[in-house]
Design a protein around this motif. Structure first.
Motif, PDB file in Angstrom:
ATOM      1  N   LEU A 148       0.514  -2.061  -8.008  1.00 23.02           N
ATOM      2  CA  LEU A 148       0.443  -3.053  -9.079  1.00 23.02           C
ATOM      3  C   LEU A 148      -0.958  -3.157  -9.677  1.00 23.02           C
ATOM      4  N   GLY A 149      -1.902  -2.380  -9.141  1.00 21.77           N
ATOM      5  CA  GLY A 149      -3.269  -2.403  -9.655  1.00 21.77           C
ATOM      6  C   GLY A 149      -4.100  -3.549  -9.111  1.00 21.77           C
ATOM      7  N   ARG A 150      -3.615  -4.206  -8.067  1.00 23.69           N
ATOM      8  CA  ARG A 150      -4.358  -5.296  -7.424  1.00 23.69           C
ATOM      9  C   ARG A 150      -5.173  -4.697  -6.275  1.00 23.69           C
ATOM     10  N   PHE A 151      -6.208  -3.964  -6.641  1.00 24.15           N
ATOM     11  CA  PHE A 151      -6.966  -3.173  -5.681  1.00 24.15           C
ATOM     12  C   PHE A 151      -7.770  -4.031  -4.707  1.00 24.15           C
ATOM     13  N   ASP A 152      -8.286  -5.190  -5.149  1.00 23.91           N
ATOM     14  CA  ASP A 152      -9.010  -6.088  -4.230  1.00 23.91           C
ATOM     15  C   ASP A 152      -8.084  -6.594  -3.132  1.00 23.91           C
ATOM     16  N   ASP A 153      -6.877  -7.038  -3.526  1.00 23.91           N
ATOM     17  CA  ASP A 153      -5.903  -7.527  -2.547  1.00 23.91           C
ATOM     18  C   ASP A 153      -5.474  -6.413  -1.605  1.00 23.91           C
ATOM     19  N   ARG A 174      -7.528   3.701   6.859  1.00 28.38           N
ATOM     20  CA  ARG A 174      -8.797   4.116   6.254  1.00 28.38           C
ATOM     21  C   ARG A 174      -8.574   4.879   4.942  1.00 28.38           C
ATOM     22  N   ILE A 175      -7.460   5.583   4.864  1.00 31.83           N
ATOM     23  CA  ILE A 175      -7.147   6.301   3.619  1.00 31.83           C
ATOM     24  C   ILE A 175      -6.879   5.292   2.506  1.00 31.83           C
ATOM     25  N   GLY A 176      -6.124   4.240   2.816  1.00 26.89           N
ATOM     26  CA  GLY A 176      -5.880   3.193   1.828  1.00 26.89           C
ATOM     27  C   GLY A 176      -7.162   2.492   1.415  1.00 26.89           C
ATOM     28  N   ILE A 177      -8.045   2.251   2.394  1.00 24.79           N
ATOM     29  CA  ILE A 177      -9.341   1.622   2.095  1.00 24.79           C
ATOM     30  C   ILE A 177     -10.135   2.514   1.148  1.00 24.79           C
ATOM     31  N   GLY A 178     -10.153   3.809   1.434  1.00 34.37           N
ATOM     32  CA  GLY A 178     -10.881   4.745   0.577  1.00 34.37           C
ATOM     33  C   GLY A 178     -10.303   4.793  -0.835  1.00 34.37           C
ATOM     34  N   CYS A 179      -8.996   4.800  -0.952  1.00 36.63           N
ATOM     35  CA  CYS A 179      -8.365   4.816  -2.285  1.00 36.63           C
ATOM     36  C   CYS A 179      -8.695   3.551  -3.064  1.00 36.63           C
ATOM     37  N   CYS A 180      -8.686   2.409  -2.388  1.00 33.57           N
ATOM     38  CA  CYS A 180      -9.031   1.146  -3.058  1.00 33.57           C
ATOM     39  C   CYS A 180     -10.485   1.151  -3.511  1.00 33.57           C
ATOM     40  N   LEU A 181     -11.379   1.584  -2.631  1.00 35.05           N
ATOM     41  CA  LEU A 181     -12.791   1.634  -2.997  1.00 35.05           C
ATOM     42  C   LEU A 181     -13.013   2.573  -4.179  1.00 35.05           C
ATOM     43  N   TRP A 182     -12.300   3.673  -4.221  1.00 36.97           N
ATOM     44  CA  TRP A 182     -12.389   4.615  -5.325  1.00 36.97           C
ATOM     45  C   TRP A 182     -11.966   3.927  -6.632  1.00 36.97           C
ATOM     46  N   GLN A 183     -10.861   3.218  -6.578  1.00 35.67           N
ATOM     47  CA  GLN A 183     -10.366   2.512  -7.767  1.00 35.67           C
ATOM     48  C   GLN A 183     -11.287   1.387  -8.204  1.00 35.67           C
ATOM     49  N   LEU A 184     -12.003   0.804  -7.234  1.00 36.73           N
ATOM     50  CA  LEU A 184     -12.940  -0.280  -7.535  1.00 36.73           C
ATOM     51  C   LEU A 184     -14.335   0.239  -7.884  1.00 36.73           C
ATOM     52  N   ASN A 185     -14.464   1.566  -7.995  1.00 36.13           N
ATOM     53  CA  ASN A 185     -15.716   2.227  -8.380  1.00 36.13           C
ATOM     54  C   ASN A 185     -16.878   1.991  -7.428  1.00 36.13           C
ATOM     55  N   TYR A 186     -16.586   1.977  -6.123  1.00 37.99           N
ATOM     56  CA  TYR A 186     -17.660   1.868  -5.136  1.00 37.99           C
ATOM     57  C   TYR A 186     -18.210   3.227  -4.826  1.00 37.99           C
TER      58      TYR A 186
END
Length: 186
Positions: A148-153, A174-186
């Motif tokens: 849904l694009g709610r990457f912080d949640d 950890r893979i999900g964490i990495g994907c979220c961080l990627w989407q959040l431009n970390y």
């Protein structure tokens, strides 16, 4: 490919037999049969090939609908059996994944949004029935949030999973964490 065709036929025969007998004992197997139908999805086509008789080709949508029908029948018998909710969530996530992407500039596809909403409700029910301990339901919720694009949640959910089950490596939060961080431009 031939063994999958026989496996497919056997699973569909089992699902028909299960729908004829409506005892609680019969329906306990439903989530596992539906999960097996999901495995077949990997080996079938997304759409019927051009020029083929569409009733002869079993597509991803066919198997998702077969599993959904079986789960709906099973929930009528025993609505509190939490593996049913987990399987329903997976079914909805799979249904969302086969919806074609929206045409550019038209926003989100309503069918995809509905499927993700159903997945969220199903995973939430599974979590409630397990007192928040079902890691696969937590993974499902994190995946829905990501979709849904709610990457912080989603990032927070994956981090919670890692805190609760640091030994978990398949699937690995950890893979999900990495994907979220990627989407959040970390």
């Amino acid at each position: 490919f031939e063994p999958w065709v026989r496996f497919d036929g056997a699973l569909l025969d089992v699902s028909v037999e299960m729908s004829r007998g409506s005892t609680n004992e019969t329906w306990y197997a439903c989530p596992y049969v539906s999960q097996s139908l999901f495995v077949i999805l990997v080996y079938c086509t997304h759409k019927a090939p051009a020029g083929s008789a569409s009733h002869d080709i079993r597509t991803k949508e066919f198997y998702i609908n077969a599993a959904k029908s079986m789960l709906t029948d099973a929930e009528r018998i025993n609505p509190s059996y939490h593996p049913l909710h987990l399987a329903r969530g997976v079914s909805s996530l799979l249904r969302a994944s086969i919806v074609p992407p929206p045409k550019s500039g038209t926003g989100e596809h309503p069918e995809r949004t509905q499927a993700l909403s159903e997945a969220s409700r199903a995973f939430d029910k599974a979590l409630k029935h397990s007192d928040g301990r079902n890691m696969m339901a937590m993974f499902g919720m994190a995946r829905v949030q990501f979709s849904l694009g709610r990457f912080d949640d989603s990032l927070q959910s994956y981090q919670q999973i890692l805190e609760k089950a640091p030994h978990l490596t398949d699937p690995d939060p950890r893979i999900g964490i990495g994907c979220c961080l990627w989407q959040l431009n970390y």
